[in-house]
Design a protein around this motif. Structure first.
Motif, PDB file in Angstrom:
ATOM      1  N   PHE A  99       0.828  -1.205   0.000  1.00  0.00           N
ATOM      2  CA  PHE A  99       0.000   0.000   0.000  1.00  0.00           C
ATOM      3  C   PHE A  99       0.866   1.260   0.000  1.00  0.00           C
ATOM      4  CE2 PHE A  99      -3.871  -2.385   1.137  1.00  0.00           C
ATOM      5  CZ  PHE A  99      -4.806  -1.656   0.421  1.00  0.00           C
ATOM      6  N   GLN A 100       1.949   1.257   0.739  1.00  0.00           N
ATOM      7  CA  GLN A 100       2.780   2.452   0.803  1.00  0.00           C
ATOM      8  C   GLN A 100       3.501   2.705  -0.519  1.00  0.00           C
ATOM      9  OE1 GLN A 100       5.069   2.761   4.341  1.00  0.00           O
ATOM     10  NE2 GLN A 100       6.126   4.635   3.719  1.00  0.00           N
ATOM     11  N   VAL A 101       3.973   1.655  -1.182  1.00  0.00           N
ATOM     12  CA  VAL A 101       4.690   1.825  -2.438  1.00  0.00           C
ATOM     13  C   VAL A 101       3.742   2.184  -3.578  1.00  0.00           C
ATOM     14  CG1 VAL A 101       6.044   0.602  -4.185  1.00  0.00           C
ATOM     15  CG2 VAL A 101       6.604   0.335  -1.768  1.00  0.00           C
ATOM     16  N   MET A 102       2.584   1.510  -3.644  1.00  0.00           N
ATOM     17  CA  MET A 102       1.692   1.687  -4.788  1.00  0.00           C
ATOM     18  C   MET A 102       0.691   2.817  -4.610  1.00  0.00           C
ATOM     19  SD  MET A 102       0.892  -2.300  -5.792  1.00  0.00           S
ATOM     20  CE  MET A 102      -0.045  -1.773  -7.216  1.00  0.00           C
ATOM     21  N   TRP A 103       0.254   3.074  -3.367  1.00  0.00           N
ATOM     22  CA  TRP A 103      -0.834   4.033  -3.155  1.00  0.00           C
ATOM     23  C   TRP A 103      -0.498   5.117  -2.139  1.00  0.00           C
ATOM     24  CZ3 TRP A 103      -3.888   3.451  -7.036  1.00  0.00           C
ATOM     25  CH2 TRP A 103      -4.041   2.188  -7.606  1.00  0.00           C
ATOM     26  N   ASN A 104       0.758   5.225  -1.747  1.00  0.00           N
ATOM     27  CA  ASN A 104       1.253   6.344  -0.930  1.00  0.00           C
ATOM     28  C   ASN A 104       0.507   6.516   0.382  1.00  0.00           C
ATOM     29  OD1 ASN A 104       1.089   7.521  -4.110  1.00  0.00           O
ATOM     30  ND2 ASN A 104       3.113   7.491  -3.142  1.00  0.00           N
ATOM     31  N   ILE A 105       0.204   5.417   1.033  1.00  0.00           N
ATOM     32  CA  ILE A 105      -0.430   5.472   2.341  1.00  0.00           C
ATOM     33  C   ILE A 105       0.294   4.494   3.268  1.00  0.00           C
ATOM     34  CG2 ILE A 105      -2.211   3.807   1.622  1.00  0.00           C
ATOM     35  CD1 ILE A 105      -4.124   5.260   3.570  1.00  0.00           C
ATOM     36  N   PRO A 106       0.821   4.956   4.395  1.00  0.00           N
ATOM     37  CA  PRO A 106       1.644   4.085   5.247  1.00  0.00           C
ATOM     38  C   PRO A 106       0.808   3.253   6.209  1.00  0.00           C
ATOM     39  CG  PRO A 106       1.623   6.296   6.147  1.00  0.00           C
ATOM     40  CD  PRO A 106       0.787   6.349   4.891  1.00  0.00           C
ATOM     41  N   HIS A 107       1.317   2.079   6.533  1.00  0.00           N
ATOM     42  CA  HIS A 107       0.770   1.200   7.569  1.00  0.00           C
ATOM     43  C   HIS A 107      -0.668   0.766   7.295  1.00  0.00           C
ATOM     44  CE1 HIS A 107       3.842   2.396  10.920  1.00  0.00           C
ATOM     45  NE2 HIS A 107       4.422   2.141   9.750  1.00  0.00           N
ATOM     46  N   GLU A 137      -6.130  12.019  12.984  1.00  0.00           N
ATOM     47  CA  GLU A 137      -5.344  13.243  13.054  1.00  0.00           C
ATOM     48  C   GLU A 137      -3.889  12.995  12.652  1.00  0.00           C
ATOM     49  OE1 GLU A 137      -6.431  16.242  13.508  1.00  0.00           O
ATOM     50  OE2 GLU A 137      -8.501  15.542  13.729  1.00  0.00           O
ATOM     51  N   MET A 138      -3.341  11.860  13.031  1.00  0.00           N
ATOM     52  CA  MET A 138      -1.967  11.541  12.648  1.00  0.00           C
ATOM     53  C   MET A 138      -1.864  11.356  11.132  1.00  0.00           C
ATOM     54  SD  MET A 138      -1.053   8.873  15.744  1.00  0.00           S
ATOM     55  CE  MET A 138       0.558   8.470  15.106  1.00  0.00           C
ATOM     56  N   LEU A 139      -2.841  10.679  10.529  1.00  0.00           N
ATOM     57  CA  LEU A 139      -2.822  10.500   9.080  1.00  0.00           C
ATOM     58  C   LEU A 139      -3.008  11.830   8.359  1.00  0.00           C
ATOM     59  CD1 LEU A 139      -4.924   7.240   8.569  1.00  0.00           C
ATOM     60  CD2 LEU A 139      -2.485   7.534   8.167  1.00  0.00           C
ATOM     61  N   LEU A 140      -3.845  12.695   8.902  1.00  0.00           N
ATOM     62  CA  LEU A 140      -4.046  14.007   8.288  1.00  0.00           C
ATOM     63  C   LEU A 140      -2.728  14.775   8.238  1.00  0.00           C
ATOM     64  CD1 LEU A 140      -7.080  16.304   8.767  1.00  0.00           C
ATOM     65  CD2 LEU A 140      -4.804  17.281   8.918  1.00  0.00           C
ATOM     66  N   ARG A 141      -1.970  14.764   9.334  1.00  0.00           N
ATOM     67  CA  ARG A 141      -0.684  15.457   9.351  1.00  0.00           C
ATOM     68  C   ARG A 141       0.287  14.822   8.364  1.00  0.00           C
ATOM     69  NH1 ARG A 141      -1.462  15.126  14.991  1.00  0.00           N
ATOM     70  NH2 ARG A 141       0.217  13.568  15.167  1.00  0.00           N
ATOM     71  N   TYR A 142       0.265  13.515   8.293  1.00  0.00           N
ATOM     72  CA  TYR A 142       1.178  12.833   7.362  1.00  0.00           C
ATOM     73  C   TYR A 142       0.862  13.205   5.920  1.00  0.00           C
ATOM     74  CZ  TYR A 142       3.560   9.123   4.823  1.00  0.00           C
ATOM     75  OH  TYR A 142       4.349   8.436   3.936  1.00  0.00           O
ATOM     76  N   PHE A 143      -0.419  13.236   5.546  1.00  0.00           N
ATOM     77  CA  PHE A 143      -0.797  13.543   4.170  1.00  0.00           C
ATOM     78  C   PHE A 143      -0.416  14.972   3.787  1.00  0.00           C
ATOM     79  CE2 PHE A 143      -4.383  10.221   4.561  1.00  0.00           C
ATOM     80  CZ  PHE A 143      -3.509   9.221   4.163  1.00  0.00           C
ATOM     81  N   ILE A 144      -0.382  15.878   4.743  1.00  0.00           N
ATOM     82  CA  ILE A 144       0.017  17.248   4.449  1.00  0.00           C
ATOM     83  C   ILE A 144       1.545  17.346   4.349  1.00  0.00           C
ATOM     84  CG2 ILE A 144      -0.054  19.629   5.247  1.00  0.00           C
ATOM     85  CD1 ILE A 144      -2.725  18.484   4.249  1.00  0.00           C
ATOM     86  N   LEU A 145       2.242  16.664   5.254  1.00  0.00           N
ATOM     87  CA  LEU A 145       3.706  16.722   5.238  1.00  0.00           C
ATOM     88  C   LEU A 145       4.292  15.923   4.079  1.00  0.00           C
ATOM     89  CD1 LEU A 145       4.422  16.342   9.076  1.00  0.00           C
ATOM     90  CD2 LEU A 145       4.643  18.415   7.698  1.00  0.00           C
ATOM     91  N   LYS A 146       3.718  14.767   3.812  1.00  0.00           N
ATOM     92  CA  LYS A 146       4.187  13.899   2.728  1.00  0.00           C
ATOM     93  C   LYS A 146       3.175  13.930   1.579  1.00  0.00           C
ATOM     94  CE  LYS A 146       7.833  12.303   4.910  1.00  0.00           C
ATOM     95  NZ  LYS A 146       9.219  12.493   4.421  1.00  0.00           N
TER      96      LYS A 146
END
Length: 457
Positions: free
Chosen positions: A190-198, A435-444
């Protein structure tokens, strides 16, 4: 002749009974009266037998003439061997399976569908061919009866037996054990193909349409039976459940599922949270779903409502971009097995068997193609492989997003980070996870996310 023999046998039995129960007969009754009584009972029984024979429907024939030449003029004896020998592509279109995969599947289910009878049974390969043809284009049992020269009653039994056998044989082969290693590999994909971690998998429900009673009459104003599945980043199903009534919502089905029970009791072997680049806190591993599912530990869903902030709209886009994988997986399966496009004739048990069989065959096809280059795969989503437009321009398929080397490297990194965690039961609430995913999507961020979220033109 047989009536005379039966009459004589009953007469002897009656005389024997009269003699045997002589002590129970009143003393005033003579032997002639006893014989007359026995004959009266015998005549009464014979009239009952004759009345039953009159009511009994007489057979016009043991086998219909159109089915009598099944071994020589049926599709299994004429059409299918010709396609197999001369045109494998047409065989694939007819069966939704290659000849080699057909033989492999037949060898697996053969012990479960073997028949022993004093009459010549229908060939095992033909039984599998009838079932696959029933699933692939969604043909009715009547049309299959004309094609294969087999009665519709026999076809209904064949479909029920073979679909059940396919599920029982393939479920342990195509659905892997839910181990920590499996989840880490899925997260790396998922992280490699769709840019979403864990992300462990995407979950959604799908409906089939049986001919059932009011219990299965759903909110879509038709009878339906819902099944639920979790898919990885490559459209393979990891967890499947079937059998819920169409009257129940996706959330209700989820709360009553075995998947939810294992998730809440921590029996899915989900890895503990570990660090992610760009975040200060450890990010837990999670599943993603739409708004029909709840927001809680190890589960991420989109923000609800219309008046959302820009960051929330970006979060919804990034989450939905990965979540649509399970919808694509359902779409691929239904496009190959078009039985889902029409009401399925049969009991709820048969419909469940058909659903689970198609889910298993979907994974069977994907895993059987792992040794084939992606650009040559036949069982794949639309635009997955490279294709040429009408103007001659080559359009690269989505298979190019697969980077096995990157996935293996990320998988090894995840294994090393997870092994260092001291608390494997560390919990993070659903709101905190979002909230953690929201911050990640903005930073990354990815370059196109603001445009796809309709924030810029």
């Amino acid at each position: 002749m047989w009536r005379k023999t039966t009459l004589l046998a009953l007469l002897l039995i009656s005389l024997y009974s009269a003699w045997y129960f002589k002590k129970n007969i009143p003393l005033g009754v003579t032997r002639s009266k006893r014989l007359a009584g026995a004959l009266f009972l015998l005549r009464k029984k014979m009239r009952a037998v004759e009345d039953h024979e009159k009511l009994k429907k007489t057979r016009r024939w043991w086998v219909r003439p159109v089915f009598a030449d099944h071994d020589t003029n049926g599709a299994w004896a004429t059409l299918i061997p010709m396609m197999r020998d001369t045109d494998p592509d047409l065989f694939y279109d007819f069966m939704r399976i290659t000849p080699q995969a057909f033989d492999k599947l037949l060898a697996l289910i053969q012990p479960l569908i073997q028949k022993f009878s004093w009459r010549k049974p229908i060939a095992l390969g033909e039984r599998l061919a009838i079932t696959l043809r029933y699933l692939a284009p969604g043909d009715s049992q009547t049309s299959l009866s004309y094609l294969f020269r087999v009665s519709s009653q026999a076809i209904s039994k064949i479909v029920a037996e073979v679909t059940s056998a396919i599920w029982n044989v393939l479920k342990r082969r195509v659905f892997r054990d839910l181990t920590e290693d499996l989840w880490l590999r899925s997260a790396a994909e998922f992280q490699v193909m769709w840019n979403i971690p864990h992300c462990l998998g995407a979950i959604d429900g799908k409906q089939a349409f049986p001919h059932c009673g009011s219990r299965y009459y759903g909110y879509k104003k038709r009878h339906c039976l819902t099944f639920m599945a979790v898919s990885n980043a490559k459209h393979q199903f990891l967890i499947v459940e079937s059998g819920a009534s169409g009257k129940r919502s996706d959330a209700n089905i989820f709360y009553r599922s075995a998947f939810f029970s294992k998730l809440t009791h921590r029996k899915l072997n989900i890895p503990p949270p570990c660090p992610v680049s760009g975040l200060n806190n450890d990010l837990p591993f999670f599943f993603i779903g739409d708004n029909a599912y709840p927001l809680f530990e190890n589960f991420a869903v989109p923000f609800k409502g219309n008046n959302l902030k820009d960051e929330e709209m970006v979060y919804n886009y990034r989450l939905s971009r990965a979540r649509r994988i399970v919808e694509n997986a359902f779409g691929v399966m239904c496009s190959m097995f078009r039985i889902f496009f029409r009401p399925i004739e049969g009991s709820p048990a048969l419909v469940r068997s058909v659903i689970m069989c198609c889910l298993a065959l979907h994974n069977f096809h994907l895993q059987d193609e792992e040794s084939i280059p992606p650009s040559r795969r036949r069982y794949n989503p639309e635009k997955y492989a490279d294709y040429v437009r009408e103007d001659g321009k080559l359009i690269e398929g989505r298979w190019r997003n697969e980077r096995p080397a990157s996935e293996r490297s990320l998988f090894r990194d995840l294994v090393s980070m997870v092994s260092k965690q001291a608390d494997p039961r560390a919990a993070v609430k659903g709101v905190e996870l979002r909230e953690m995913l929201l911050r990640y999507f903005i930073l990354k961020s990815v370059p196109w996310q603001w445009k796809k979220a309709h924030l810029i033109v």
